[in-house]
Structures are given as C-alpha cells and as structure tokens.
Design an enzyme around this catalytic site. Structure first.
Site, PDB file in Angstrom:
ATOM      1  CG  ASN A 135       0.991  -9.208  -1.083  1.00  0.00           C
ATOM      2  OD1 ASN A 135       0.881  -8.129  -0.647  1.00  0.00           O
ATOM      3  ND2 ASN A 135       2.188 -10.020  -0.969  1.00  0.00           N
ATOM      4  CG  ASN A 140       1.681  -5.117   4.255  1.00  0.00           C
ATOM      5  OD1 ASN A 140       1.686  -6.078   3.726  1.00  0.00           O
ATOM      6  ND2 ASN A 140       0.682  -4.414   4.515  1.00  0.00           N
ATOM      7  CG  ASP A 327     -12.334 -18.572  18.085  1.00  0.00           C
ATOM      8  OD1 ASP A 327     -12.640 -19.141  16.980  1.00  0.00           O
ATOM      9  OD2 ASP A 327     -11.341 -18.863  18.845  1.00  0.00           O
ATOM     10  CD  GLU A 356     -15.383 -21.761  16.563  1.00  0.00           C
ATOM     11  OE1 GLU A 356     -14.995 -22.568  15.719  1.00  0.00           O
ATOM     12  OE2 GLU A 356     -14.972 -21.235  17.495  1.00  0.00           O
TER      13      GLU A 356
END
Length: 612
Positions: A135, A140, A327, A356
């Site tokens: 982080n 945000n 994907d 994939e």
C-alpha cells in the site's frame, strides 16, 4: 397557433440538446500504426440520430453504423500512412446544426515502440496481486462513489495495495534478480464485493482508482524500463463485470451471450479440440458465463471483437507493455482469439502473449501455441502458453515416493511430451500462481523440496514465473483464493514482519530469499539457460540430472530427493560432458576440480557450470 409553434421549437431544441457524447473509445489513437483502420465506439443519449462529420488531413470517415440501441454509433476511420499527430473535431450534426463535438487526438508513437522486445526465456517474471502487495498511497484506499471500500479483516475484501506500492518496491525486485513483472488485472472493477482480484472489469480503458491512475500505470512501466525490466498486463476477453457501464445500456442484443437468461459454462474446455464434440456442448462451454457476476461477452459480434482487439493495442502502446497474459484462454470464441493474436503481433512483431489454458494435458495446451499444426486446421498465434502440465508434474514428483513411474520420473515423463509444442523455450513455467495453493504448501511446507522445485523452474526450458511471497516462504491455512492471496509482509505501515528490510523475518525466510536471489542474479547472464538445449537422463536412485548446453557451454543440474547425500558418477552423461574437466557450483560457490563425480547434499539441488 403561436403557442403550438413555440412548443414545437422547444421540443425540437430539447431533442437536439439531448445528443451528448458520454464516451468515445478508444479515447485516442496513434499516427503510424501498421493497421490503418480504426473503429470508434461512440456512446451518448440518442447519438444515432446525428450525422458525423470529420475534416482532418489523412483521416477518412469510411462508415458510420447505427445499431439497435440509439445511444451508440460505431465510426470506421481510415488513417493514411502519412497522417500527422494532432487533434481533430468529430462533429455530430442534425441537419446543419452541430449538436455536439468531441476533440479526438492522434498521438505520436514513441521511437521503437513497434519493435519493443517482449518477455522471453532470458526473463524471470514476478507475479503480483496488486491489492495484496504494498500500500504505497493510502489516499486511494477509499474512493468516493466506488461500491467497495477498504476491509483488511476480510480475506476477499480490498486491502489497499496499489501501483504506487509496486513502483516503490522495484529496487527490491531488481535486486532479487527478477526481470519482468506481471500484475493481476488493474483495470476498474467497480463491483459491490470481492472486487480486489480484478477479473470483473467495469471499464476497459480505466485503471481502478483504488490502484491509482492510467498515468501511474504508465509511470510504473517507465520505472521498469529504467531498470531494464518488463511489464506484462493481465487482460480478460471472455467476460466483464456485471456492473460494467454497458451492462446498463447494451449496444446490441447479442453483445452478451445468454442474456438476460444467464447460463453458467460447462467448463468443458476440450470442446475446442474434440473431433466428436456436439454443438450443444461446444456452445454451452464457449457461450456460458464463467460465474454469475461475470457476463460472457460475445466475441463473434464483430464490433465487440474489434473493440477488444483495439483495447489491447491501446494499452500496449499507451503503457509500453512487453507482454499480455490472457485469462481463461479457451473460453472466448477461438476464431476471434486467432485474429487477435495475429493482429497484435502485426503491430508488435517481437511482443509476447501468454495464455491461460488450465489443462494437465500437453496436447490441449499446445493446440493454442503459435506454429502448431492442428488436425482441424486451426491456427493461433500466441507465442507462449502457461505450462500447467509441467507445474503439476513437478509438484507431484516432489511429493510422491520414488518408484518406477512415480516421483522424479513424473518430471522426466512430462518433459518427454515436449514434442507436442512448437516452441518449448517460450512456454511460461511456474511453481504456482494466484489461483492455486502456494507451492510451499503443495510440497508440505518442506523448505528443501521448495528449493528443489524453484531451482528446477529457474533452470529448465521456458520462461519462469514466481508468485509474490514464494521467496519468503509465504504460506496459508485456508485454501480459498482470499487466503492464498495474502498481504505481503512489510507492504503496510505497522507490519511486524518486513520482507523488504528483513525486520522480523525468520532465518528460514531470509535464507530462502537469498537462495532465490543468488540463482536469479546468476541466471541474468547465463545465456546457456536462456537459449541452450535441454538434455535429461532417466532418474536413478532418487536423483534426476539434466543439462542446458550449446556448442560452447554446459550447465549440469542435479536434484537429489534422498535424505542423505549422493555421490553421482557422471560417466553416464558423457555425450554432454565429454571434454569438460571441472566445474563451479552456483548455489554454494564451491569449485569442483574433477567432475567425474559430483556430491549432491541431501534433499537439495546443485547447479554446476562446467569448465573445459
């Protein structure tokens, strides 16, 4: 009568003012692209009631297509080879009146953008789930107007990792020896819950604001470029999120498959290759929804197909990508996937694409790789595929007892299937990823087995990918995705363990970190590992030996699963080692003055650079 005329004028004015351009996608383009055709999706209230006017040298309006929904227009442009970068107005007119306009920009391409080198076998890829890494910008964590906020206590919640955190960590990744970074999707996922993973996109042209901005994404690649590192983007052509902006006002009735009567896919991915498949089963697989929150996009719709192809080109050019990971590869329409890979590689001939296809059968995976001659005549152009068959074989080989056909023999037998692939050196290989138990857990949290597995993946053929946290022995108790994708220690202020500084880390975790760093930094300049041939020998007595070699160099790797050290006599390997006298073991740094025999410590691997 005057009142009627006045009312008519008011109504006409309201109708004219109603045409407002809300979206133009792609939002800009580039002069000098190899494909001169550009199709713009225009979205706005009753925009189809307008006529389009464009006046710019080198830009020709070829066609304007109105579709079922009057709030959409599709504009086909042709860009001349010598068109100049600049701005031009797209005017939307009713009669002689301009009711709206949009300033469209053609940008100049960065020098060498078309020739950028994609990720390849010289690289080691670090896979990051952005929400769970670092982080770097707490401002945000919560974004006003977005549906899901921060919840670090929930394993499927948003935890706050972002692009700024990744930028801040690049020195660490470079020092570890990684040369490429693959991020799980960073595009907007404005879903009500469990949106951290990124696979339910709600805007294909916008980085999720909880990760940062489009500009920060581009900054990330600029910082990687400075370090000689590469960026791989995760894209999804099969589905979008149920809260995607167009789901509330779709362009056409066939934009989404099985809508509104959602049907879940049967997940029978072999329908793409099966010579006996029924059409009903094929459609159930390809047109079915992955899950109920992810509508299945219809890539057979030519406007959607063009939209997705241009979107991938837009991100490649805008960010300066060196690769795309796609994907759920076998779920979209396979003819569109062929067109996409072909068009993308026309623009970027040295680019890389990895798909994939989660199958343990090499015949199924190899079907999709560029250069494969398939019985049905299908051709795809993806240079790389994820090597799930090898991943599974290695995990099983390390866990299982040695036998005639078990243990290390499972690696040997799986690699014997390499004849099915057009280019094994371009397969992406990995011990684990974001969708499966961490490799450390798969091998029973045995550090020695983890080291052996990682050594194998870093020295065999292909392009290695390591999941974030493998280098520090990250583990998990639960088996859910939210558990596997845990927060990286040191990525949040107040973490008691910090993998970046070593504070609070166990000795075993530090040792693993150093182990991987040593191999990967050696690998950076080991051309014989990048491009050399592979020869392996039948496993014997709980050991497995293989070589990477070319006409000038050879590296010997030996895995020893035994609980005691083994002395390996090397005369069996003479067809490779003939002429080599000594060697240097990379992990320990020890010199081996006589390679006629090599001692391999218990449950370990050795990497030996051979010398003549």
């Amino acid at each position: 009568m005057k009142k009627l005329i006045t009312l008519f004028i008011i109504l006409l004015t309201l109708n004219v003012v109603g045409q407002e351009v809300a979206r133009v996608e792609p939002p800009n383009w580039w002069a000098g692209m190899k494909n001169p055709d550009l199709q713009l999706l225009i979205y706005g209230k009753d925009i189809s009631k307008t006529d389009v006017v464009i006046d710019y040298p080198g830009v020709t309006l070829e066609a304007t297509t109105k579709v079922e929904n009057p709030n959409y227009l599709f504009i086909d442009l042709k860009l001349a080879e010598d068109v100049k970068a600049g701005e031009f107005e797209i005017q939307f007119k009713q009669g002689d009146k301009i009711v709206d306009s949009y300033t469209y920009e053609l940008w100049s391409r960065e020098q060498g953008s078309a020739k950028r080198e994609g990720f390849n076998s010289s690289d080691v890829i670090y896979l990051i789930t952005p929400d769970r890494f670092v982080n770097g910008d707490t401002s945000n964590d919560e974004v006003e107007g977005m549906k899901e906020g921060l919840d670090r206590d929930y394993n499927y919640g948003r935890h706050g990792g972002d692009i700024r955190g990744i930028i801040n960590s690049l020195d660490y990744l470079q020092d570890m020896g990684f040369t490429a970074v693959w991020l799980n999707p960073v595009l907007e996922n404005d879903m009500p819950e469990s949106s951290y993973h990124g696979y339910a996109c709600t805007d294909f042209y916008q980085v999720d604001r909880r990760y940062g901005s489009n500009e920060e994404y581009r900054e990330l690649n600029e910082e990687l470029d400075k370090r000689g590192m590469k960026l791989i983007m995760d894209l999804i052509f099969n589905h979008c999120g149920s809260e995607h902006w167009w789901m509330h006002d779709m362009p056409m009735s066939d934009w989404i498959n099985n809508y509104p009567d959602m049907k879940i896919t049967n997940h029978r991915r072999t329908v793409n290759q099966d010579p006996h498949v029924s059409e009903a089963d094929r459609k159930a697989m390809v047109d079915g929804w992955f899950v109920s929150a992810m509508p299945d996009m219809n890539q057979k719709n030519p406007y959607l197909a063009k939209y997705l192809i241009q979107n991938s080109i837009w991100w490649t050019e805008y960010v300066g990508l060196e690769g795309i990971r796609q994907d759920t590869w076998p779920y979209p329409d396979k003819n569109m996937m062929s067109d996409w890979t072909k068009e993308l590689l026309v623009e970027y001939p040295n680019f890389n694409i990895v798909g994939e296809e989660w199958s343990l059968n090499p015949a199924i995976v190899s079907y999709w790789q560029k250069g494969k001659y398939n019985a049905d005549g299908y051709k795809n152009y993806a240079p790389s595929m994820m090597d799930f068959p090898l991943q599974n074989a290695v995990a099983e080989a390390l866990k299982n007892e040695e036998s005639w056909d078990g243990g290390l023999m499972q690696i040997y037998e799986m690699l014997s299937n390499d004849f099915q692939y057009p280019a094994t050196e371009n397969l992406t290989i990995f011990p684990d990823n974001h969708d499966m138990s961490r490799f450390y857990v798969q091998v029973g949290e045995d550090v020695d087995l983890l080291k052996m597995g990682v050594t194998f993946f870093l020295t065999t053929r292909g392009i290695p990918q390591i999941y974030y946290g493998t280098e520090i022995l990250m583990r998990h108790d639960g088996s859910e995705h939210g558990d596997i994708r845990a927060d990286y220690p040191g990525g949040w202020e107040g973490d008691k363990v910090n993998a970046f500084t070593g504070e609070g880390m166990s000795d075993a975790a530090k040792d693993m970190q150093q182990y991987i760093s040593k191999i990967q930094n050696w690998r950076k300049s080991a051309d014989v590992i990048h491009h050399g041939k592979l020869m392996h020998f039948v496993p014997e007595d709980g050991t497995y030996t293989y070589f990477r070699y070319n006409k000038d160099e050879a590296v010997m790797v030996i895995l020893n699963k035994n609980t005691e050290a083994k002395t390996i006599k090397t005369d069996r390997f003479n067809e490779v080692i003939d002429g080599y006298k000594s060697g240097k073991e990379i992990i320990s740094g020890n010199t081996i003055p006589d390679i006629s025999e090599v001692i391999v410590p218990a449950k370990s691997a050795v990497i030996v650079e051979l010398n003549k």
